[in-house]
Design a protein around this motif. Structure first.
Motif, PDB file in Angstrom:
ATOM      1  N   ARG A 107       0.824  -1.196   0.000  1.00  0.00           N
ATOM      2  CA  ARG A 107       0.000   0.000   0.000  1.00  0.00           C
ATOM      3  C   ARG A 107       0.864   1.253   0.000  1.00  0.00           C
ATOM      4  NH1 ARG A 107      -1.428  -3.819   2.888  1.00  0.00           N
ATOM      5  NH2 ARG A 107      -0.409  -3.131   4.787  1.00  0.00           N
ATOM      6  N   ARG A 109       0.306   5.258   0.543  1.00  0.00           N
ATOM      7  CA  ARG A 109      -0.667   6.260   0.995  1.00  0.00           C
ATOM      8  C   ARG A 109      -0.045   7.647   0.892  1.00  0.00           C
ATOM      9  NH1 ARG A 109      -1.528   2.057   4.980  1.00  0.00           N
ATOM     10  NH2 ARG A 109      -3.586   1.157   4.642  1.00  0.00           N
ATOM     11  N   SER A 120       3.583   7.148   2.518  1.00  0.00           N
ATOM     12  CA  SER A 120       4.051   5.938   3.193  1.00  0.00           C
ATOM     13  C   SER A 120       3.838   4.720   2.311  1.00  0.00           C
ATOM     14  CB  SER A 120       3.339   5.758   4.535  1.00  0.00           C
ATOM     15  OG  SER A 120       1.963   5.545   4.340  1.00  0.00           O
ATOM     16  N   SER A 122       3.739   0.511   2.761  1.00  0.00           N
ATOM     17  CA  SER A 122       3.710  -0.557   3.753  1.00  0.00           C
ATOM     18  C   SER A 122       3.331  -1.871   3.102  1.00  0.00           C
ATOM     19  CB  SER A 122       2.741  -0.215   4.888  1.00  0.00           C
ATOM     20  OG  SER A 122       1.444   0.004   4.391  1.00  0.00           O
ATOM     21  N   ASP A 123       3.712  -2.943   3.757  1.00  0.00           N
ATOM     22  CA  ASP A 123       3.330  -4.278   3.317  1.00  0.00           C
ATOM     23  C   ASP A 123       2.810  -5.035   4.536  1.00  0.00           C
ATOM     24  OD1 ASP A 123       5.535  -5.820   4.634  1.00  0.00           O
ATOM     25  OD2 ASP A 123       6.806  -4.788   3.190  1.00  0.00           O
ATOM     26  N   GLY A 127       8.556  -5.932   8.806  1.00  0.00           N
ATOM     27  CA  GLY A 127       9.492  -4.829   8.653  1.00  0.00           C
ATOM     28  C   GLY A 127      10.886  -5.233   9.078  1.00  0.00           C
ATOM     29  N   THR A 176       6.144  -0.128   7.724  1.00  0.00           N
ATOM     30  CA  THR A 176       5.718   1.107   7.068  1.00  0.00           C
ATOM     31  C   THR A 176       6.896   2.074   6.989  1.00  0.00           C
ATOM     32  OG1 THR A 176       3.455   0.852   7.850  1.00  0.00           O
ATOM     33  CG2 THR A 176       4.110   3.051   7.138  1.00  0.00           C
ATOM     34  N   THR A 178       8.059   5.788   5.690  1.00  0.00           N
ATOM     35  CA  THR A 178       7.364   7.053   5.479  1.00  0.00           C
ATOM     36  C   THR A 178       8.327   8.174   5.085  1.00  0.00           C
ATOM     37  OG1 THR A 178       5.707   6.405   7.121  1.00  0.00           O
ATOM     38  CG2 THR A 178       5.840   8.752   6.570  1.00  0.00           C
TER      39      THR A 178
END
Length: 185
Positions: A107, A109, A120, A122-123, A127, A176, A178
């Motif tokens: 994703r 965003r 950001s 993220s999966d 992480g 995530t 960013t």
């Protein structure tokens, strides 16, 4: 470089077998990407960014390569170098693709928090390992589970360098990553 030279020597002595040629192509592509990444780091570190308005949602769509879900509730523009920003976000998406779970969503965003643009990626993974902290942004750093995976450890260093060149920051919390950048005036 050693593998490339070894394969060239083999081909020179024994002829260019298809397997050797495939290895040569792969080695040359890996070396070209490494040189390109080092040049990108140098350019970003030199602070020569263009100051044109860049729509971060468009950057996210361009970098997502069709397999990332892009969420942008509102237009957010920053002043900067579109190509450098696309490369940084593409590196984050590729990082999620390489180190995140095989099955799961990536994703991207885009939003804002006051005068700051926030992008950001993220999966669905965990992480970087706990305690990795600022190490993930260092040149050539690779996590303990990165052996056998593609990459040279320069992707996240490029992300941090591009963010800094644009007057922003890069951070990670869990899976995530960013970017925080000043919104264009």
């Amino acid at each position: 470089m050693t593998a490339l030279l070894g394969n060239v020597e083999y081909a020179a002595r024994h002829g260019a077998e298809p397997e050797v040629m495939a290895d040569l192509r792969a080695d040359a592509a890996r070396l070209a990407r490494l040189v390109d990444d080092l040049l990108a780091l140098e350019r970003a570190g030199a602070g020569h960014t263009m100051a044109e308005p860049v729509d971060l949602a468009e950057v996210a769509r361009a970098a997502g390569a069709g397999d990332a879900l892009v969420e942008a509730a509102e237009p957010v523009s920053v002043a900067g170098d579109r190509d450098a920003l696309v490369r940084a976000v593409r590196n984050l998406v590729e990082n999620a693709r390489t180190h995140g779970p095989v099955v799961g969503a990536i994703r991207v965003r885009v939003g804002r928090d006051g005068g700051t643009a926030i992008l950001s990626v993220s999966d669905d993974g965990e992480g970087p390992p706990p305690g990795a902290g600022a190490q993930v942004w260092e040149r050539f750093w690779r996590g303990p589970d990165a052996a056998g995976r593609p990459g040279s450890g320069l992707g996240l260093a490029i992300v941090a360098s591009v963010a800094a060149a644009h007057g922003g920051t890069a951070s990670v919390a869990g899976a995530t990553f960013t970017l925080r950048l000043p919104i264009a005036a």
